[in-house]
Design a protein around this motif. Structure first.
Motif, PDB file in Angstrom:
ATOM      1  N   GLU A 245       0.838  -1.203   0.000  1.00 18.71           N
ATOM      2  CA  GLU A 245       0.000   0.000   0.000  1.00 18.71           C
ATOM      3  C   GLU A 245       0.873   1.254   0.000  1.00 18.71           C
ATOM      4  OE1 GLU A 245      -2.981   2.574  -0.219  1.00 18.71           O
ATOM      5  OE2 GLU A 245      -3.149   0.383  -0.458  1.00 18.71           O
ATOM      6  N   ARG A 246       1.957   1.235   0.761  1.00 15.09           N
ATOM      7  CA  ARG A 246       2.862   2.378   0.758  1.00 15.09           C
ATOM      8  C   ARG A 246       3.555   2.535  -0.588  1.00 15.09           C
ATOM      9  NH1 ARG A 246       5.556   0.082   5.829  1.00 15.09           N
ATOM     10  NH2 ARG A 246       7.455   1.000   4.955  1.00 15.09           N
ATOM     11  N   ALA A 247       3.835   1.424  -1.255  1.00 16.33           N
ATOM     12  CA  ALA A 247       4.416   1.497  -2.603  1.00 16.33           C
ATOM     13  C   ALA A 247       3.406   2.083  -3.592  1.00 16.33           C
ATOM     14  CB  ALA A 247       4.862   0.108  -3.057  1.00 16.33           C
ATOM     15  N   ARG A 248       2.142   1.741  -3.411  1.00 12.45           N
ATOM     16  CA  ARG A 248       1.096   2.303  -4.291  1.00 12.45           C
ATOM     17  C   ARG A 248       1.015   3.812  -4.144  1.00 12.45           C
ATOM     18  NH1 ARG A 248      -2.241  -2.243  -2.509  1.00 12.45           N
ATOM     19  NH2 ARG A 248      -2.355  -3.793  -4.188  1.00 12.45           N
ATOM     20  N   GLU A 249       1.197   4.287  -2.915  1.00 10.70           N
ATOM     21  CA  GLU A 249       1.172   5.724  -2.681  1.00 10.70           C
ATOM     22  C   GLU A 249       2.275   6.440  -3.450  1.00 10.70           C
ATOM     23  OE1 GLU A 249       1.419   6.227   1.514  1.00 10.70           O
ATOM     24  OE2 GLU A 249      -0.534   5.296   1.927  1.00 10.70           O
ATOM     25  N   LYS A 250       3.317   5.705  -3.773  1.00 11.20           N
ATOM     26  CA  LYS A 250       4.430   6.262  -4.550  1.00 11.20           C
ATOM     27  C   LYS A 250       4.328   5.905  -6.034  1.00 11.20           C
ATOM     28  CE  LYS A 250       7.948   6.438  -0.889  1.00 11.20           C
ATOM     29  NZ  LYS A 250       9.357   6.090  -0.565  1.00 11.20           N
ATOM     30  N   GLY A 251       3.206   5.331  -6.411  1.00 12.54           N
ATOM     31  CA  GLY A 251       2.995   4.990  -7.813  1.00 12.54           C
ATOM     32  C   GLY A 251       3.673   3.718  -8.262  1.00 12.54           C
ATOM     33  N   ARG A 252       4.004   2.851  -7.307  1.00 11.89           N
ATOM     34  CA  ARG A 252       4.708   1.619  -7.651  1.00 11.89           C
ATOM     35  C   ARG A 252       3.980   0.406  -7.091  1.00 11.89           C
ATOM     36  NH1 ARG A 252       8.176   1.970 -11.873  1.00 11.89           N
ATOM     37  NH2 ARG A 252       9.582   3.777 -11.686  1.00 11.89           N
ATOM     38  N   GLY A 253       2.682   0.374  -7.219  1.00 15.90           N
ATOM     39  CA  GLY A 253       1.898  -0.714  -6.659  1.00 15.90           C
ATOM     40  C   GLY A 253       1.714  -1.898  -7.590  1.00 15.90           C
ATOM     41  N   ALA A 254       2.045  -1.728  -8.877  1.00 19.39           N
ATOM     42  CA  ALA A 254       1.895  -2.820  -9.844  1.00 19.39           C
ATOM     43  C   ALA A 254       3.157  -3.685  -9.808  1.00 19.39           C
ATOM     44  CB  ALA A 254       1.666  -2.265 -11.240  1.00 19.39           C
ATOM     45  N   ILE A 255       3.078  -4.847  -9.194  1.00 24.02           N
ATOM     46  CA  ILE A 255       4.234  -5.720  -9.013  1.00 24.02           C
ATOM     47  C   ILE A 255       4.390  -6.636 -10.233  1.00 24.02           C
ATOM     48  CG2 ILE A 255       5.300  -7.466  -7.540  1.00 24.02           C
ATOM     49  CD1 ILE A 255       4.992  -4.704  -6.244  1.00 24.02           C
ATOM     50  N   ASP A 256       5.612  -6.676 -10.765  1.00 25.26           N
ATOM     51  CA  ASP A 256       5.906  -7.540 -11.907  1.00 25.26           C
ATOM     52  C   ASP A 256       6.405  -8.909 -11.478  1.00 25.26           C
ATOM     53  OD1 ASP A 256       5.437  -5.514 -13.969  1.00 25.26           O
ATOM     54  OD2 ASP A 256       7.234  -4.550 -13.176  1.00 25.26           O
ATOM     55  N   LEU A 257       7.061  -8.969 -10.325  1.00 26.14           N
ATOM     56  CA  LEU A 257       7.645 -10.225  -9.873  1.00 26.14           C
ATOM     57  C   LEU A 257       7.742 -10.240  -8.355  1.00 26.14           C
ATOM     58  CD1 LEU A 257       9.360 -12.883 -10.467  1.00 26.14           C
ATOM     59  CD2 LEU A 257      11.368 -11.388 -10.316  1.00 26.14           C
ATOM     60  N   VAL A 258       7.403 -11.375  -7.756  1.00 25.66           N
ATOM     61  CA  VAL A 258       7.655 -11.593  -6.332  1.00 25.66           C
ATOM     62  C   VAL A 258       8.861 -12.517  -6.227  1.00 25.66           C
ATOM     63  CG1 VAL A 258       6.794 -12.528  -4.158  1.00 25.66           C
ATOM     64  CG2 VAL A 258       5.247 -11.299  -5.686  1.00 25.66           C
ATOM     65  N   LEU A 259       9.882 -12.056  -5.537  1.00 23.44           N
ATOM     66  CA  LEU A 259      11.113 -12.818  -5.364  1.00 23.44           C
ATOM     67  C   LEU A 259      11.127 -13.412  -3.959  1.00 23.44           C
ATOM     68  CD1 LEU A 259      13.762 -13.467  -6.905  1.00 23.44           C
ATOM     69  CD2 LEU A 259      14.782 -11.479  -5.774  1.00 23.44           C
ATOM     70  N   LEU A 260      11.112 -14.730  -3.869  1.00 24.39           N
ATOM     71  CA  LEU A 260      11.101 -15.426  -2.575  1.00 24.39           C
ATOM     72  C   LEU A 260      12.530 -15.634  -2.108  1.00 24.39           C
ATOM     73  CD1 LEU A 260       8.354 -18.151  -3.180  1.00 24.39           C
ATOM     74  CD2 LEU A 260       8.106 -15.921  -2.082  1.00 24.39           C
ATOM     75  N   VAL A 261      12.820 -15.137  -0.925  1.00 25.03           N
ATOM     76  CA  VAL A 261      14.167 -15.181  -0.359  1.00 25.03           C
ATOM     77  C   VAL A 261      14.076 -15.728   1.061  1.00 25.03           C
ATOM     78  CG1 VAL A 261      16.155 -13.784   0.313  1.00 25.03           C
ATOM     79  CG2 VAL A 261      14.909 -13.223  -1.774  1.00 25.03           C
ATOM     80  N   GLY A 262      15.123 -16.416   1.493  1.00 28.88           N
ATOM     81  CA  GLY A 262      15.144 -16.966   2.847  1.00 28.88           C
ATOM     82  C   GLY A 262      14.769 -18.435   2.845  1.00 28.88           C
ATOM     83  N   GLY A 263      15.455 -19.212   3.682  1.00 32.62           N
ATOM     84  CA  GLY A 263      15.253 -20.649   3.691  1.00 32.62           C
ATOM     85  C   GLY A 263      13.836 -21.086   4.024  1.00 32.62           C
ATOM     86  N   SER A 264      13.091 -20.260   4.761  1.00 35.01           N
ATOM     87  CA  SER A 264      11.727 -20.647   5.145  1.00 35.01           C
ATOM     88  C   SER A 264      10.754 -20.592   3.972  1.00 35.01           C
ATOM     89  CB  SER A 264      11.230 -19.754   6.286  1.00 35.01           C
ATOM     90  OG  SER A 264      12.002 -19.964   7.452  1.00 35.01           O
TER      91      SER A 264
END
Length: 555
Positions: A295-314
């Protein structure tokens, strides 16, 4: 300049990486032949500390001499560990882990490890970051930067792609959770918004399994679950079993585990569906935090996500991957979850190393006394090009590859808001006035003027606070809603009248570490301020601790 290594100093596991002679980021194996080292410290004797797998295995026998998940206590002024008539602070415990990583890397590479980049959770405030930096110093390392883990992951990903993308880094590690929205494009990696939670990670999934095992043991034997928790050896065994079961369930549909305590035993089955059910509340907390950052990214005009990068062993847990895929309509990619952060830190370190070597070449070519005297923006294009060619040749790099690496700009943001305690002149109420706000780009320098409160005032005590308020120009914040991170004493050249202007300046470095200084606007005198906080060691304390702890053998 010597090689700069990247270190992922994790809650449950840590690793170290370098950029090898082929320009490839590579995680170095430890002396046990593993790519990651358990972040567990065992004080075997007063003069010998064991770090890693052996320390983890002995925890169930000598739990009072073992420290685990110390990362969750970084920056905590009240945490300490005592053993063999010695008392240790969080950064001292972490320094032993760093020494183990550095020593094993030295064996693997045949060269000393001196210069490093260390990563930390994106939501770490200035005290946690400074404590992390101090851990490196106590380990005898030269820490160039402490950078956010999601940023390191984005660097590793971004350097391998030419396509502009808005990437959401979902980083669920062993003890912490980070979520960050980052714009990756040619020539720039820009953090937009970040968040997370200090005590939310794979360790909490382990705890849920332990609770489930104890509950089922009670149902089958009649022995109260609390008895298993109160017996430290049994509890440590259950924790080790829980982690093993969690890992197995990433590949198998169900696992049977024999639980023994006293004269009783119980065979407990745990399947994927049940595991997902007993940990659903934990997973949903990560989703809620992700939605907030998005939501905070949307406020900056960057709410459209192209890729989710999964990081961390869990993120190896199937229910995590499934839930993230359910939440987003874009591609979800798992990229080397256990190693990508260390690799990204190594790339960042290599970039720093190359830039320094270019400055050294320029200084030599122009007759300047030192690389620090070089202003790269003012250097003539032919001189800069010649310096870059020289460094590229020395490293066996193609010139375009070097240029891409050194010219890529990395923009981070502040994970916290920072302000000082002031008095409202109308109500005489104390509160916190922020100068820097969450998600503002760093590095950043900002100044603001305040007035003295009394006549003949000889100085001020500036109490610095951090918080999560995001309302520039808003009302003063309640002190109870903020966390004090330090106090700086400013002494004036002579007593000042009431409302005499004092200019306070906050400087946030590229890694988010905060410095502060003030200026007496009446005389123009600059006033340097040094933070005094219980969670950060003084220069004298660091030297004393370093002298004491470097005499201890780490294996």
């Amino acid at each position: 300049m010597t090689r700069v290594y990247g270190i992922d100093l994790g809650t449950t596991y840590s690793c170290i990486a370098w950029v090898d002679e082929h320009g490839k980021p590579t995680v170095l194996q430890n002396s046990e032949g593993d790519s990651t080292t358990p972040s567990v410290v065992y004080f075997e004797t007063a003069d010998n500390v064991v770090v890693g797998k052996a320390a983890k295995e002995v925890a169930k026998v000598h739990e009072s001499r073992v420290v685990q998940t110390i990362k969750r206590s970084m920056g905590d002024a009240h945490w300490e560990f005592s053993c063999d008539n010695k008392t240790y602070r969080p950064q001292e415990i972490s320094s032993f882990i760093l020494r183990k990583l550095a020593a094993d890397a030295e064996i693997a590479t045949g060269e000393p490890v001196c210069d490093v980049i260390i990563t930390c959770p994106a939501y770490f405030g200035t005290t946690e970051k400074e404590a992390t930096r101090q851990a490196g110093i106590l380990a005898g390392l030269n820490v160039h930067y402490v950078i956010p883990e999601p940023t390191a992951a984005a660097i590793a990903y971004g350097m391998a792609t030419d396509k502009e993308q808005v990437v959401l880094v979902y980083d669920l590690g062993g003890g912490t959770f980070d979520v960050t929205v980052i714009v990756v494009r040619e020539g720039a990696i820009e953090v937009v918004a970040t968040g997370g939670e200090k005590e939310l990670g794979g360790k909490d999934w382990d705890d849920a399994i332990v609770s489930y095992f104890a509950q089922k043991f009670e149902e089958q034997t009649g022995t109260a679950a609390s008895e298993l928790f109160n017996d430290q050896q049994t509890y440590q065994e259950l924790l080790l079993d829980a982690e093993a079961v969690k890992i197995s369930l990433s590949k198998r549909e169900k696992v049977d585990k024999r639980i023994r305590f006293g004269v009783d035993s119980a065979l407990v089955e745990l399947n994927r569906a049940t595991f997902a059910s007993i940990t659903e509340h934990l997973l949903e907390r990560t989703v809620a935090l992700t939605r907030d950052v998005l939501e905070r990214a949307r406020e900056k005009g960057r709410g459209a996500i192209d890729l989710v990068l999964l990081v961390g062993g869990s993120t190896y847990m199937p229910q995590v991957r499934d839930r993230v895929a359910q939440e987003f309509s874009c591609a979800v990619q798992q990229m080397d979850p256990n190693q990508i952060v260390a690799k990204g830190a190594a790339i960042y370190g290599y970039r720093h190393q190359l830039n320094q070597e270019i400055l050294i070449r320029i200084a030599e070519m122009t007759g300047l006394p030192a690389p620090e005297a070089v202003n790269k923006e003012m250097v003539a294009a032919p001189v800069l090009a010649a310096a870059e060619r020289s460094v590229a040749q020395a490293h066996g790099l193609k010139l375009p590859n070097l240029e891409r690496l050194v010219n890529t700009v990395v923009h981070n943001v502040s994970s916290k808001s920072f302000g000082i305690k002031v008095i409202d002149p109308d109500t005489m109420r104390e509160g916190v006035s922020n100068l820097v706000f969450v998600d503002e780009r760093v590095p950043r320098t900002i100044s603001q003027r305040f007035g003295t409160a009394d006549d003949q005032q000889e100085g001020v005590s500036l109490a610095v606070f951090e918080n999560l308020d995001r309302r520039p120009g808003g009302p003063l914040l309640e002190i109870g809603d903020c966390t004090e991170i330090g106090i700086a004493e400013l002494t004036f050249a002579h007593p000042l009248p009431r409302n005499a202007p004092i200019e306070v300046t906050f400087e946030l470095a590229p890694d988010g570490l905060l410095k502060m200084h003030g200026r007496d606007c009446t005389t123009g005198k600059e006033i340097q301020a040094e933070f005094k906080t219980d969670s950060i060691m003084t220069v004298h304390e660091i030297e004393a601790s370093k002298s004491r702890n470097l005499a201890v053998l780490v294996s």
